[in-house]
Write a protein that holds these residues in place. Structure first.
Motif, mmCIF file in Angstrom:
data_model
loop_
_atom_site.group_PDB
_atom_site.id
_atom_site.type_symbol
_atom_site.label_atom_id
_atom_site.label_comp_id
_atom_site.label_asym_id
_atom_site.label_seq_id
_atom_site.Cartn_x
_atom_site.Cartn_y
_atom_site.Cartn_z
ATOM 1 N N ALA A 339 0.829 -1.210 0.000
ATOM 2 C CA ALA A 339 0.000 0.000 0.000
ATOM 3 C C ALA A 339 0.860 1.255 0.000
ATOM 4 N N ASP A 340 2.043 1.164 0.581
ATOM 5 C CA ASP A 340 2.934 2.323 0.639
ATOM 6 C C ASP A 340 3.633 2.573 -0.687
ATOM 7 N N TYR A 341 4.174 1.521 -1.316
ATOM 8 C CA TYR A 341 4.866 1.787 -2.581
ATOM 9 C C TYR A 341 3.902 1.972 -3.748
ATOM 10 N N ARG A 342 2.642 1.563 -3.564
ATOM 11 C CA ARG A 342 1.648 1.780 -4.615
ATOM 12 C C ARG A 342 1.001 3.158 -4.529
ATOM 13 N N ALA A 343 1.188 3.853 -3.431
ATOM 14 C CA ALA A 343 0.634 5.204 -3.298
ATOM 15 C C ALA A 343 1.304 6.120 -4.322
ATOM 16 N N ASN A 344 0.507 6.897 -5.016
ATOM 17 C CA ASN A 344 1.028 7.758 -6.092
ATOM 18 C C ASN A 344 1.935 6.937 -7.016
ATOM 19 N N PRO A 345 1.389 5.915 -7.655
ATOM 20 C CA PRO A 345 2.231 4.952 -8.379
ATOM 21 C C PRO A 345 2.942 5.546 -9.585
ATOM 22 N N TYR A 346 4.159 5.094 -9.758
ATOM 23 C CA TYR A 346 4.901 5.401 -10.975
ATOM 24 C C TYR A 346 4.432 4.439 -12.056
ATOM 25 N N LYS A 347 4.017 4.970 -13.202
ATOM 26 C CA LYS A 347 3.460 4.128 -14.253
ATOM 27 C C LYS A 347 3.983 4.481 -15.632
ATOM 28 N N SER A 348 5.110 5.150 -15.699
ATOM 29 C CA SER A 348 5.682 5.559 -16.983
ATOM 30 C C SER A 348 4.643 6.373 -17.750
ATOM 31 N N ASP A 349 4.415 6.049 -19.035
ATOM 32 C CA ASP A 349 3.493 6.853 -19.835
ATOM 33 C C ASP A 349 2.131 6.193 -20.018
ATOM 34 N N VAL A 350 1.818 5.239 -19.152
ATOM 35 C CA VAL A 350 0.503 4.589 -19.220
ATOM 36 C C VAL A 350 -0.605 5.625 -19.013
ATOM 37 N N GLY A 351 -1.622 5.576 -19.860
ATOM 38 C CA GLY A 351 -2.775 6.463 -19.733
ATOM 39 C C GLY A 351 -2.632 7.799 -20.422
ATOM 40 N N SER A 353 -1.964 10.290 -23.749
ATOM 41 C CA SER A 353 -2.279 10.265 -25.176
ATOM 42 C C SER A 353 -1.920 11.608 -25.783
ATOM 43 N N GLY A 354 -1.926 11.644 -27.101
ATOM 44 C CA GLY A 354 -1.677 12.883 -27.807
ATOM 45 C C GLY A 354 -0.330 13.477 -27.479
ATOM 46 N N SER A 355 -0.289 14.784 -27.303
ATOM 47 C CA SER A 355 0.976 15.472 -27.064
ATOM 48 C C SER A 355 1.595 15.078 -25.727
ATOM 49 N N ALA A 356 0.747 14.752 -24.726
ATOM 50 C CA ALA A 356 1.274 14.337 -23.428
ATOM 51 C C ALA A 356 2.071 13.049 -23.561
ATOM 52 N N LYS A 357 1.565 12.162 -24.379
ATOM 53 C CA LYS A 357 2.276 10.892 -24.620
ATOM 54 C C LYS A 357 3.549 11.149 -25.423
ATOM 55 N N GLU A 358 3.416 11.936 -26.453
ATOM 56 C CA GLU A 358 4.550 12.195 -27.337
ATOM 57 C C GLU A 358 5.680 12.922 -26.615
ATOM 58 N N PRO A 403 4.099 -1.021 -19.856
ATOM 59 C CA PRO A 403 5.062 -0.095 -20.466
ATOM 60 C C PRO A 403 6.524 -0.491 -20.274
ATOM 61 N N PHE A 404 6.799 -1.624 -19.602
ATOM 62 C CA PHE A 404 8.173 -1.953 -19.244
ATOM 63 C C PHE A 404 8.679 -3.196 -19.973
ATOM 64 N N VAL A 405 9.998 -3.320 -20.027
ATOM 65 C CA VAL A 405 10.640 -4.502 -20.610
ATOM 66 C C VAL A 405 11.716 -5.006 -19.648
ATOM 67 N N THR A 538 -4.749 -4.256 -12.670
ATOM 68 C CA THR A 538 -5.820 -4.050 -13.657
ATOM 69 C C THR A 538 -6.001 -2.577 -14.014
ATOM 70 N N ASN A 539 -5.502 -1.699 -13.170
ATOM 71 C CA ASN A 539 -5.612 -0.261 -13.447
ATOM 72 C C ASN A 539 -4.722 0.183 -14.599
ATOM 73 N N TYR A 540 -3.739 -0.646 -14.946
ATOM 74 C CA TYR A 540 -2.721 -0.206 -15.897
ATOM 75 C C TYR A 540 -2.465 -1.175 -17.045
ATOM 76 N N VAL A 541 -2.801 -2.447 -16.859
ATOM 77 C CA VAL A 541 -2.442 -3.477 -17.840
ATOM 78 C C VAL A 541 -3.651 -4.367 -18.081
ATOM 79 N N SER A 542 -4.069 -4.497 -19.333
ATOM 80 C CA SER A 542 -5.289 -5.258 -19.611
ATOM 81 C C SER A 542 -5.094 -6.762 -19.460
ATOM 82 N N ALA A 543 -3.847 -7.229 -19.402
ATOM 83 C CA ALA A 543 -3.606 -8.658 -19.191
ATOM 84 C C ALA A 543 -4.054 -9.110 -17.815
#
Length: 577
Positions: A339-351, A353-358, A403-405, A538-543
């Protein structure tokens, strides 16, 4: 010699009952071979090389051996909370069921695991039978007693390894076939009605007693007493025999160089294999003709996609949850509560779009353990010598796999020549460490914590963290890619706190190396961790999907084809019922 006889001895001993698979031992017999022709020391040594060959999980060819990877990326990581299958939903779809714990006995990853590792058992038995026959003759061509013990110890170590890999996946009750069984009919009558772990222990104890700390024949790819002690300790650990495991781990730790003197990166550097930090590794190489069936084919799907230097196949993507687990507090310590490390989660560029993604830029103020960027490829951060990781352009389907490899299975572009298959560079000669020294440190720490020696446990965990603190910062334009920080624990106030710290440290240090699911199961926390993880992810990855993890999901079903072939002798385990 880097590998065992360079792993290309032309051999296939089609004697007694069982046959070697093609692939590692590329040739097949052109005529009948008599027993007398096989009663030579050369034949025994060749059989032992064949037994070593299955450590890379491959019987034949290159494609299709994914579930048998010595890294155990599928059963050990994708089934846990460290990684997604990746790629796309439709590609290798039975792997989706492993990720979501919906596995039925006809899943095609199960028979590959079963068949390939039983082939390893068969080759070990073959070596032991031949050795006994050669030594029982009155011919001059035989081994000294010392040589014979070394061969027997190696074969029994390998047999224990193959069985251990099998019982972690299919449960402790599987057929135990040893060298005394000499016909297919007799093998087919062996039931799976007893725990075979004592047999594994027995083989490893023989190896501990009869191997030395020097590599047999001076060949780096052979197993030695360090490997035998570490492996027997690991089996004891799984059985919660902490008092028996700890002295074995301590002996290895005492005799090896200090962990802090061995760079973390050496474990994943094709130029620094079989060093002091490697305890037991699958030996890989590219054949002289450029073919790759002796290479690291089990991890070949974890190549990238699109315009990446390796653009196949887009599997094995680290989870968002794993990336966030590397966040640290102001004291440089990990958050032990998700719960602590998931608070304000780092998610790279997930979510985005448009110029924000670019125009996305990586947050260089993110405070993390530096092992994050030596384990996971993140958009905007350098990826080995390939350049800045661009995100989606190197990912097959980011919405599905995230978003990760993964980094640990990849080699530098500068090392492609001679270390990867021309035209198929996702197949490399990079060894896979099945047990490495940091793993031994953390297993020792766990045993110490469980036996209330919290000082020893603290020191071993802190040794691992001190080594992590030595990792050089990855930089973007001369500036560190993150606020890298890792510090040691000041104390372990209780056994419970120590175990939480050890559990987290195993995740951070050994992420994506095939340990995670098996650790969660043996700690008794698989249900809690995996259910919570899937709900978060499930909030970030459809798998990912919310799921209920049942007791039956702690292992995987025995392949239905094996149940059918046994004619009622084999009984399905709890996972397949």
């Amino acid at each position: 010699m880097k590998k065992i006889n360079q792993i290309i001895i032309p051999l296939c001993l089609m004697f007694a009952l069982f046959s070697c698979g093609k692939g590692f031992l590329e040739s097949t017999p052109k005529a009948q071979i008599t027993d007398d022709q096989l009663l030579t020391t050369k034949a025994v040594n060749n059989a032992l090389v064949g037994a070593y060959a299955l450590v890379n999980g491959n019987i034949n060819g290159t494609w299709g051996n994914y579930s048998t990877a010595p890294s155990q990326w599928l059963f050990g990581e994708v089934a846990a909370d460290d990684a997604h299958k990746g790629s796309s939903n439709a590609d290798q779809s039975p792997m989706n069921d492993i990720e979501l714990h919906k596995v039925n006995p006809t899943n095609d990853n199960l028979p590959t695991m079963w068949n390939n590792y039983y082939e390893g058992v068969i080759r070990c038995n073959l070596t032991l039978r031949l050795l006994a026959k050669v030594q029982a003759t009155d011919q001059d061509d035989k081994f000294s007693d010392e040589e014979a013990k070394l061969i027997e110890a190696q074969a029994k170590f390998l047999r224990a390894h193959y069985y251990f890999f099998l019982i972690r996946v299919f449960g402790n009750e599987i057929p135990y076939i040893d060298e005394s069984i000499t016909s297919t009919a007799d093998a087919a009558k062996v039931p799976n009605d007893a725990d075979i772990t004592p047999k594994i222990e027995q083989d490893l104890q023989f190896a501990v007693t009869n191997l030395t700390y020097d590599k047999p024949g001076g060949q780096a790819g052979r197993v030695d007493k360090y490997a035998a002690e570490s492996y027997l300790g690991k089996v004891y650990l799984y059985e919660k025999k902490y008092d028996q495991a700890l002295p074995l781990f301590k002996d290895v730790i005492t005799r090896k160089p200090a962990l802090t003197s061995i760079p973390f990166t050496d474990n994943f550097d094709v130029n620094k294999e079989n060093g002091p930090g490697s305890i037991f590794a699958a030996q890989h190489l590219i054949n002289p003709d450029g073919s790759g069936d002796n290479g690291n084919i089990g991890d070949m799907l974890s190549g990238f996609y699109g315009n990446a230097p390796v653009n196949c196949c887009g599997f094995f993507q680290p989870s968002v949850d794993l990336a966030n687990a590397y966040k640290v507090d102001a004291n440089g310590l990990p958050y032990l509560d998700p719960a602590d490390y998931r608070a304000n989660p780092y998610k790279s560029d997930v979510g985005l779009s448009g110029s924000a993604k670019e125009n996305y830029k990586v947050d260089q103020n993110l405070r993390v353990d530096p092992r994050l960027d030596y384990t996971i490829g993140r958009r905007g951060v350098p990826f080995k010598d390939w350049g800045i990781f661009p995100g989606d352009a190197w990912i097959r389907e980011a919405a599905f796999g995230g978003p990760f490899v993964s980094k640990k299975q990849m080699i530098d572009k500068a090392d492609f020549g001679g270390n990867s298959v021309p035209g198929t560079p996702q197949i490399t000669s990079l060894n896979v460490n099945i047990i490495r020294l940091a793993d031994v440190y953390l297993m020792a720490a766990e045993c110490a914590a469980q036996t209330n020696d919290l000082t020893y446990a603290l020191n071993r965990v802190n040794d691992v963290r001190k080594r992590a603190a030595l990792l050089p910062a990855l930089k973007i334009g001369g500036t560190p890619a993150a606020k890298y920080l890792v510090k040691t624990y000041p104390s372990f106030a209780s056994k419970e706190y120590a175990m939480k710290a050890i559990e987290m440290e195993r995740r951070l240090e050994l992420a994506l190396e095939g340990h995670r699911f098996y650790d969660l199961v043996r700690w008794g926390i698989a249900k809690t961790v995996i259910e919570s993880y899937q709900k978060f992810e499930t909030n970030y990855v459809s798998a990912s999907q919310p799921l209920t993890f049942e007791d039956r999901d702690k292992i995987f079903p025995i392949p239905q084809q094996q149940i059918d072939r046994s004619g009622g002798v084999l009984q399905q385990n709890i996972a397949g019922k």
